[in-house]
Write a protein that holds these residues in place. Structure first.
Motif, PDB file in Angstrom:
ATOM      1  N   GLN A   1       0.828  -1.202   0.000  1.00  0.00           N
ATOM      2  CA  GLN A   1       0.000   0.000   0.000  1.00  0.00           C
ATOM      3  C   GLN A   1       0.866   1.257   0.000  1.00  0.00           C
ATOM      4  N   VAL A   2       2.057   1.165   0.561  1.00  0.00           N
ATOM      5  CA  VAL A   2       2.962   2.308   0.630  1.00  0.00           C
ATOM      6  C   VAL A   2       3.799   2.423  -0.643  1.00  0.00           C
ATOM      7  N   ALA A   3       4.274   1.284  -1.146  1.00  0.00           N
ATOM      8  CA  ALA A   3       5.276   1.308  -2.207  1.00  0.00           C
ATOM      9  C   ALA A   3       4.695   1.463  -3.610  1.00  0.00           C
ATOM     10  N   LEU A   4       3.453   0.998  -3.814  1.00  0.00           N
ATOM     11  CA  LEU A   4       2.929   0.992  -5.171  1.00  0.00           C
ATOM     12  C   LEU A   4       2.429   2.376  -5.574  1.00  0.00           C
ATOM     13  N   PRO A   5       2.668   2.777  -6.817  1.00  0.00           N
ATOM     14  CA  PRO A   5       2.230   4.102  -7.275  1.00  0.00           C
ATOM     15  C   PRO A   5       0.718   4.165  -7.377  1.00  0.00           C
TER      16      PRO A   5
ATOM     17  N   CYS B   1      -3.092   4.848  -9.009  1.00  0.00           N
ATOM     18  CA  CYS B   1      -3.677   4.273 -10.224  1.00  0.00           C
ATOM     19  C   CYS B   1      -3.153   4.973 -11.473  1.00  0.00           C
ATOM     20  N   GLN B   2      -2.776   4.172 -12.448  1.00  0.00           N
ATOM     21  CA  GLN B   2      -2.277   4.672 -13.719  1.00  0.00           C
ATOM     22  C   GLN B   2      -3.028   3.961 -14.843  1.00  0.00           C
ATOM     23  N   THR B   3      -2.777   4.400 -16.082  1.00  0.00           N
ATOM     24  CA  THR B   3      -3.422   3.735 -17.214  1.00  0.00           C
ATOM     25  C   THR B   3      -2.925   2.300 -17.349  1.00  0.00           C
ATOM     26  N   SER B   4      -1.653   2.077 -17.012  1.00  0.00           N
ATOM     27  CA  SER B   4      -1.081   0.738 -17.047  1.00  0.00           C
ATOM     28  C   SER B   4      -0.786   0.289 -15.626  1.00  0.00           C
ATOM     29  N   LYS B   5      -1.370  -0.831 -15.222  1.00  0.00           N
ATOM     30  CA  LYS B   5      -1.170  -1.308 -13.854  1.00  0.00           C
ATOM     31  C   LYS B   5       0.283  -1.721 -13.635  1.00  0.00           C
ATOM     32  N   PRO B   6       0.862  -1.330 -12.494  1.00  0.00           N
ATOM     33  CA  PRO B   6       2.203  -1.832 -12.181  1.00  0.00           C
ATOM     34  C   PRO B   6       2.138  -3.317 -11.859  1.00  0.00           C
ATOM     35  N   LEU B   7       3.259  -3.997 -12.027  1.00  0.00           N
ATOM     36  CA  LEU B   7       3.335  -5.419 -11.710  1.00  0.00           C
ATOM     37  C   LEU B   7       3.889  -5.628 -10.307  1.00  0.00           C
ATOM     38  N   VAL B   8       3.325  -6.605  -9.622  1.00  0.00           N
ATOM     39  CA  VAL B   8       3.890  -7.103  -8.370  1.00  0.00           C
ATOM     40  C   VAL B   8       4.323  -8.531  -8.635  1.00  0.00           C
ATOM     41  N   LEU B   9       5.615  -8.779  -8.601  1.00  0.00           N
ATOM     42  CA  LEU B   9       6.141 -10.110  -8.854  1.00  0.00           C
ATOM     43  C   LEU B   9       6.178 -10.902  -7.553  1.00  0.00           C
ATOM     44  N   LEU B  10       5.760 -12.173  -7.629  1.00  0.00           N
ATOM     45  CA  LEU B  10       5.731 -13.007  -6.433  1.00  0.00           C
ATOM     46  C   LEU B  10       5.993 -14.454  -6.800  1.00  0.00           C
ATOM     47  N   PRO B  11       6.652 -15.182  -5.903  1.00  0.00           N
ATOM     48  CA  PRO B  11       6.897 -16.598  -6.184  1.00  0.00           C
ATOM     49  C   PRO B  11       5.589 -17.369  -6.173  1.00  0.00           C
ATOM     50  N   ASN B  12       5.554 -18.446  -6.909  1.00  0.00           N
ATOM     51  CA  ASN B  12       4.370 -19.293  -6.978  1.00  0.00           C
ATOM     52  C   ASN B  12       4.791 -20.747  -6.792  1.00  0.00           C
ATOM     53  N   PRO B  13       4.363 -21.458  -5.719  1.00  0.00           N
ATOM     54  CA  PRO B  13       3.327 -21.077  -4.755  1.00  0.00           C
ATOM     55  C   PRO B  13       3.781 -19.942  -3.849  1.00  0.00           C
TER      56      PRO B  13
ATOM     57  N   HIS C   1      15.930  -0.896 -11.966  1.00  0.00           N
ATOM     58  CA  HIS C   1      14.584  -0.589 -12.458  1.00  0.00           C
ATOM     59  C   HIS C   1      13.746   0.219 -11.464  1.00  0.00           C
ATOM     60  N   GLY C   2      14.261   0.467 -10.267  1.00  0.00           N
ATOM     61  CA  GLY C   2      13.567   1.331  -9.326  1.00  0.00           C
ATOM     62  C   GLY C   2      12.372   0.707  -8.631  1.00  0.00           C
ATOM     63  N   PHE C   3      12.337  -0.627  -8.517  1.00  0.00           N
ATOM     64  CA  PHE C   3      11.217  -1.243  -7.801  1.00  0.00           C
ATOM     65  C   PHE C   3      11.626  -1.549  -6.360  1.00  0.00           C
ATOM     66  N   VAL C   4      10.614  -1.814  -5.518  1.00  0.00           N
ATOM     67  CA  VAL C   4      10.834  -2.137  -4.115  1.00  0.00           C
ATOM     68  C   VAL C   4      11.002  -3.645  -3.977  1.00  0.00           C
ATOM     69  N   LEU C   5      12.016  -4.048  -3.247  1.00  0.00           N
ATOM     70  CA  LEU C   5      12.287  -5.462  -2.994  1.00  0.00           C
ATOM     71  C   LEU C   5      11.872  -5.788  -1.561  1.00  0.00           C
ATOM     72  N   ALA C   6      10.818  -6.590  -1.409  1.00  0.00           N
ATOM     73  CA  ALA C   6      10.302  -6.966  -0.089  1.00  0.00           C
ATOM     74  C   ALA C   6      10.736  -8.392   0.215  1.00  0.00           C
ATOM     75  N   ALA C   7      11.636  -8.531   1.167  1.00  0.00           N
ATOM     76  CA  ALA C   7      12.194  -9.844   1.501  1.00  0.00           C
ATOM     77  C   ALA C   7      11.470 -10.418   2.710  1.00  0.00           C
ATOM     78  N   ASP C   8      10.690 -11.443   2.483  1.00  0.00           N
ATOM     79  CA  ASP C   8       9.968 -12.134   3.557  1.00  0.00           C
ATOM     80  C   ASP C   8      10.877 -13.244   4.074  1.00  0.00           C
ATOM     81  N   GLU C   9      11.459 -13.023   5.245  1.00  0.00           N
ATOM     82  CA  GLU C   9      12.401 -13.987   5.823  1.00  0.00           C
ATOM     83  C   GLU C   9      11.887 -14.483   7.176  1.00  0.00           C
ATOM     84  N   CYS C  10      10.567 -14.685   7.274  1.00  0.00           N
ATOM     85  CA  CYS C  10       9.996 -15.037   8.575  1.00  0.00           C
ATOM     86  C   CYS C  10      10.438 -16.418   9.043  1.00  0.00           C
ATOM     87  N   TYR C  11      11.003 -17.235   8.142  1.00  0.00           N
ATOM     88  CA  TYR C  11      11.496 -18.557   8.544  1.00  0.00           C
ATOM     89  C   TYR C  11      13.017 -18.596   8.608  1.00  0.00           C
ATOM     90  N   SER C  12      13.651 -17.434   8.731  1.00  0.00           N
ATOM     91  CA  SER C  12      15.113 -17.368   8.631  1.00  0.00           C
ATOM     92  C   SER C  12      15.825 -18.156   9.725  1.00  0.00           C
TER      93      SER C  12
END
Length: 224
Positions: A109-113, A115-127, A198-209
């Protein structure tokens, strides 16, 4: 109501409950793997510390958290990831959250720009942990799924530059749930350079570190 709520997927445990409705295990004791609640008592040192400081519950907690807590977090992270002295400032770099889900949702909610004409992408691992997708959708972004390969992590090197160019936020999960696979230090460094490029935010989820075989602590984003 926020119309973006309609874009959310059913939570996995709700879908699992539907699938298992009316199913009764035959002559076997049920092992509940649903919500992930603890099955063991809290360590005595934790319970005793809470009891000792119950008088503090008469005050509202600060949004930033107590400075002593933030200092302790900064000190621990500095030891765990071999950081230079002063690298983490508890006044600027640390904020407690009510579990990882709150932080992982809020960062989108903080990092994403806006609303724009082109939606930004949020990349995430799957699963993935479903909050990654939910946070992206409620922020008006488009989730982009990076399928994990046999290594248990996505092949980030195979992602096209056009995708990186549209990326506004990348979630990484190391150790990954559910594969348990970790990202090596070299890959973490590569992802940091890609984020800066590329100027994107990198969110590292390391809750199992801290879940690892003896002597095999995984690398972390701060270390990289």
């Amino acid at each position: 109501m926020n119309p973006l709520l309609e874009t959310l997927q059913a939570y996995p445990f709700e879908r699992l409950r539907t699938l298992l409705a009316g199913v009764t295990p035959a002559d076997k004791e049920l092992i509940d793997f649903s919500i992930g609640e603890p099955r063991h008592p809290a360590p005595a040192i934790v319970s005793e510390a809470i009891i000792e400081h119950l008088h503090g519950l008469a005050e509202y907690p600060k949004v930033l958290g107590d400075l002593r807590l933030r200092q302790a977090i900064a000190d621990w992270a500095s030891r765990r990831f071999a950081l230079p002295a002063g690298f983490l400032d508890p006044e600027r770099h640390v904020i407690p959250a009510n579990g990882s889900r709150e932080a992982l949702f809020s960062v989108a909610q903080v990092a994403l720009p806006p609303c724009q004409t082109s939606k930004p992408l949020v990349l995430l691992p799957n699963p993935f942990y479903q909050i990654y997708e939910g946070a992206a959708l409620l922020a008006g972004a488009e989730p982009y799924y990076l399928n994990c390969d046999a290594s248990g992590q996505p092949d980030f090197l195979a992602v096209e530059e056009s995708v990186w160019a549209r990326c506004a936020l990348l979630y990484i999960n190391s150790p990954h749930n559910p594969t348990g696979a970790t990202l090596p230090l070299e890959m973490l460094g590569w992802l940091i350079r890609k984020a800066r490029q590329h100027g994107f935010v990198l969110a590292a989820d390391e809750c199992y570190s801290e879940l690892y075989p003896e002597g095999g602590a995984p690398a972390g984003i701060l270390e990289a």
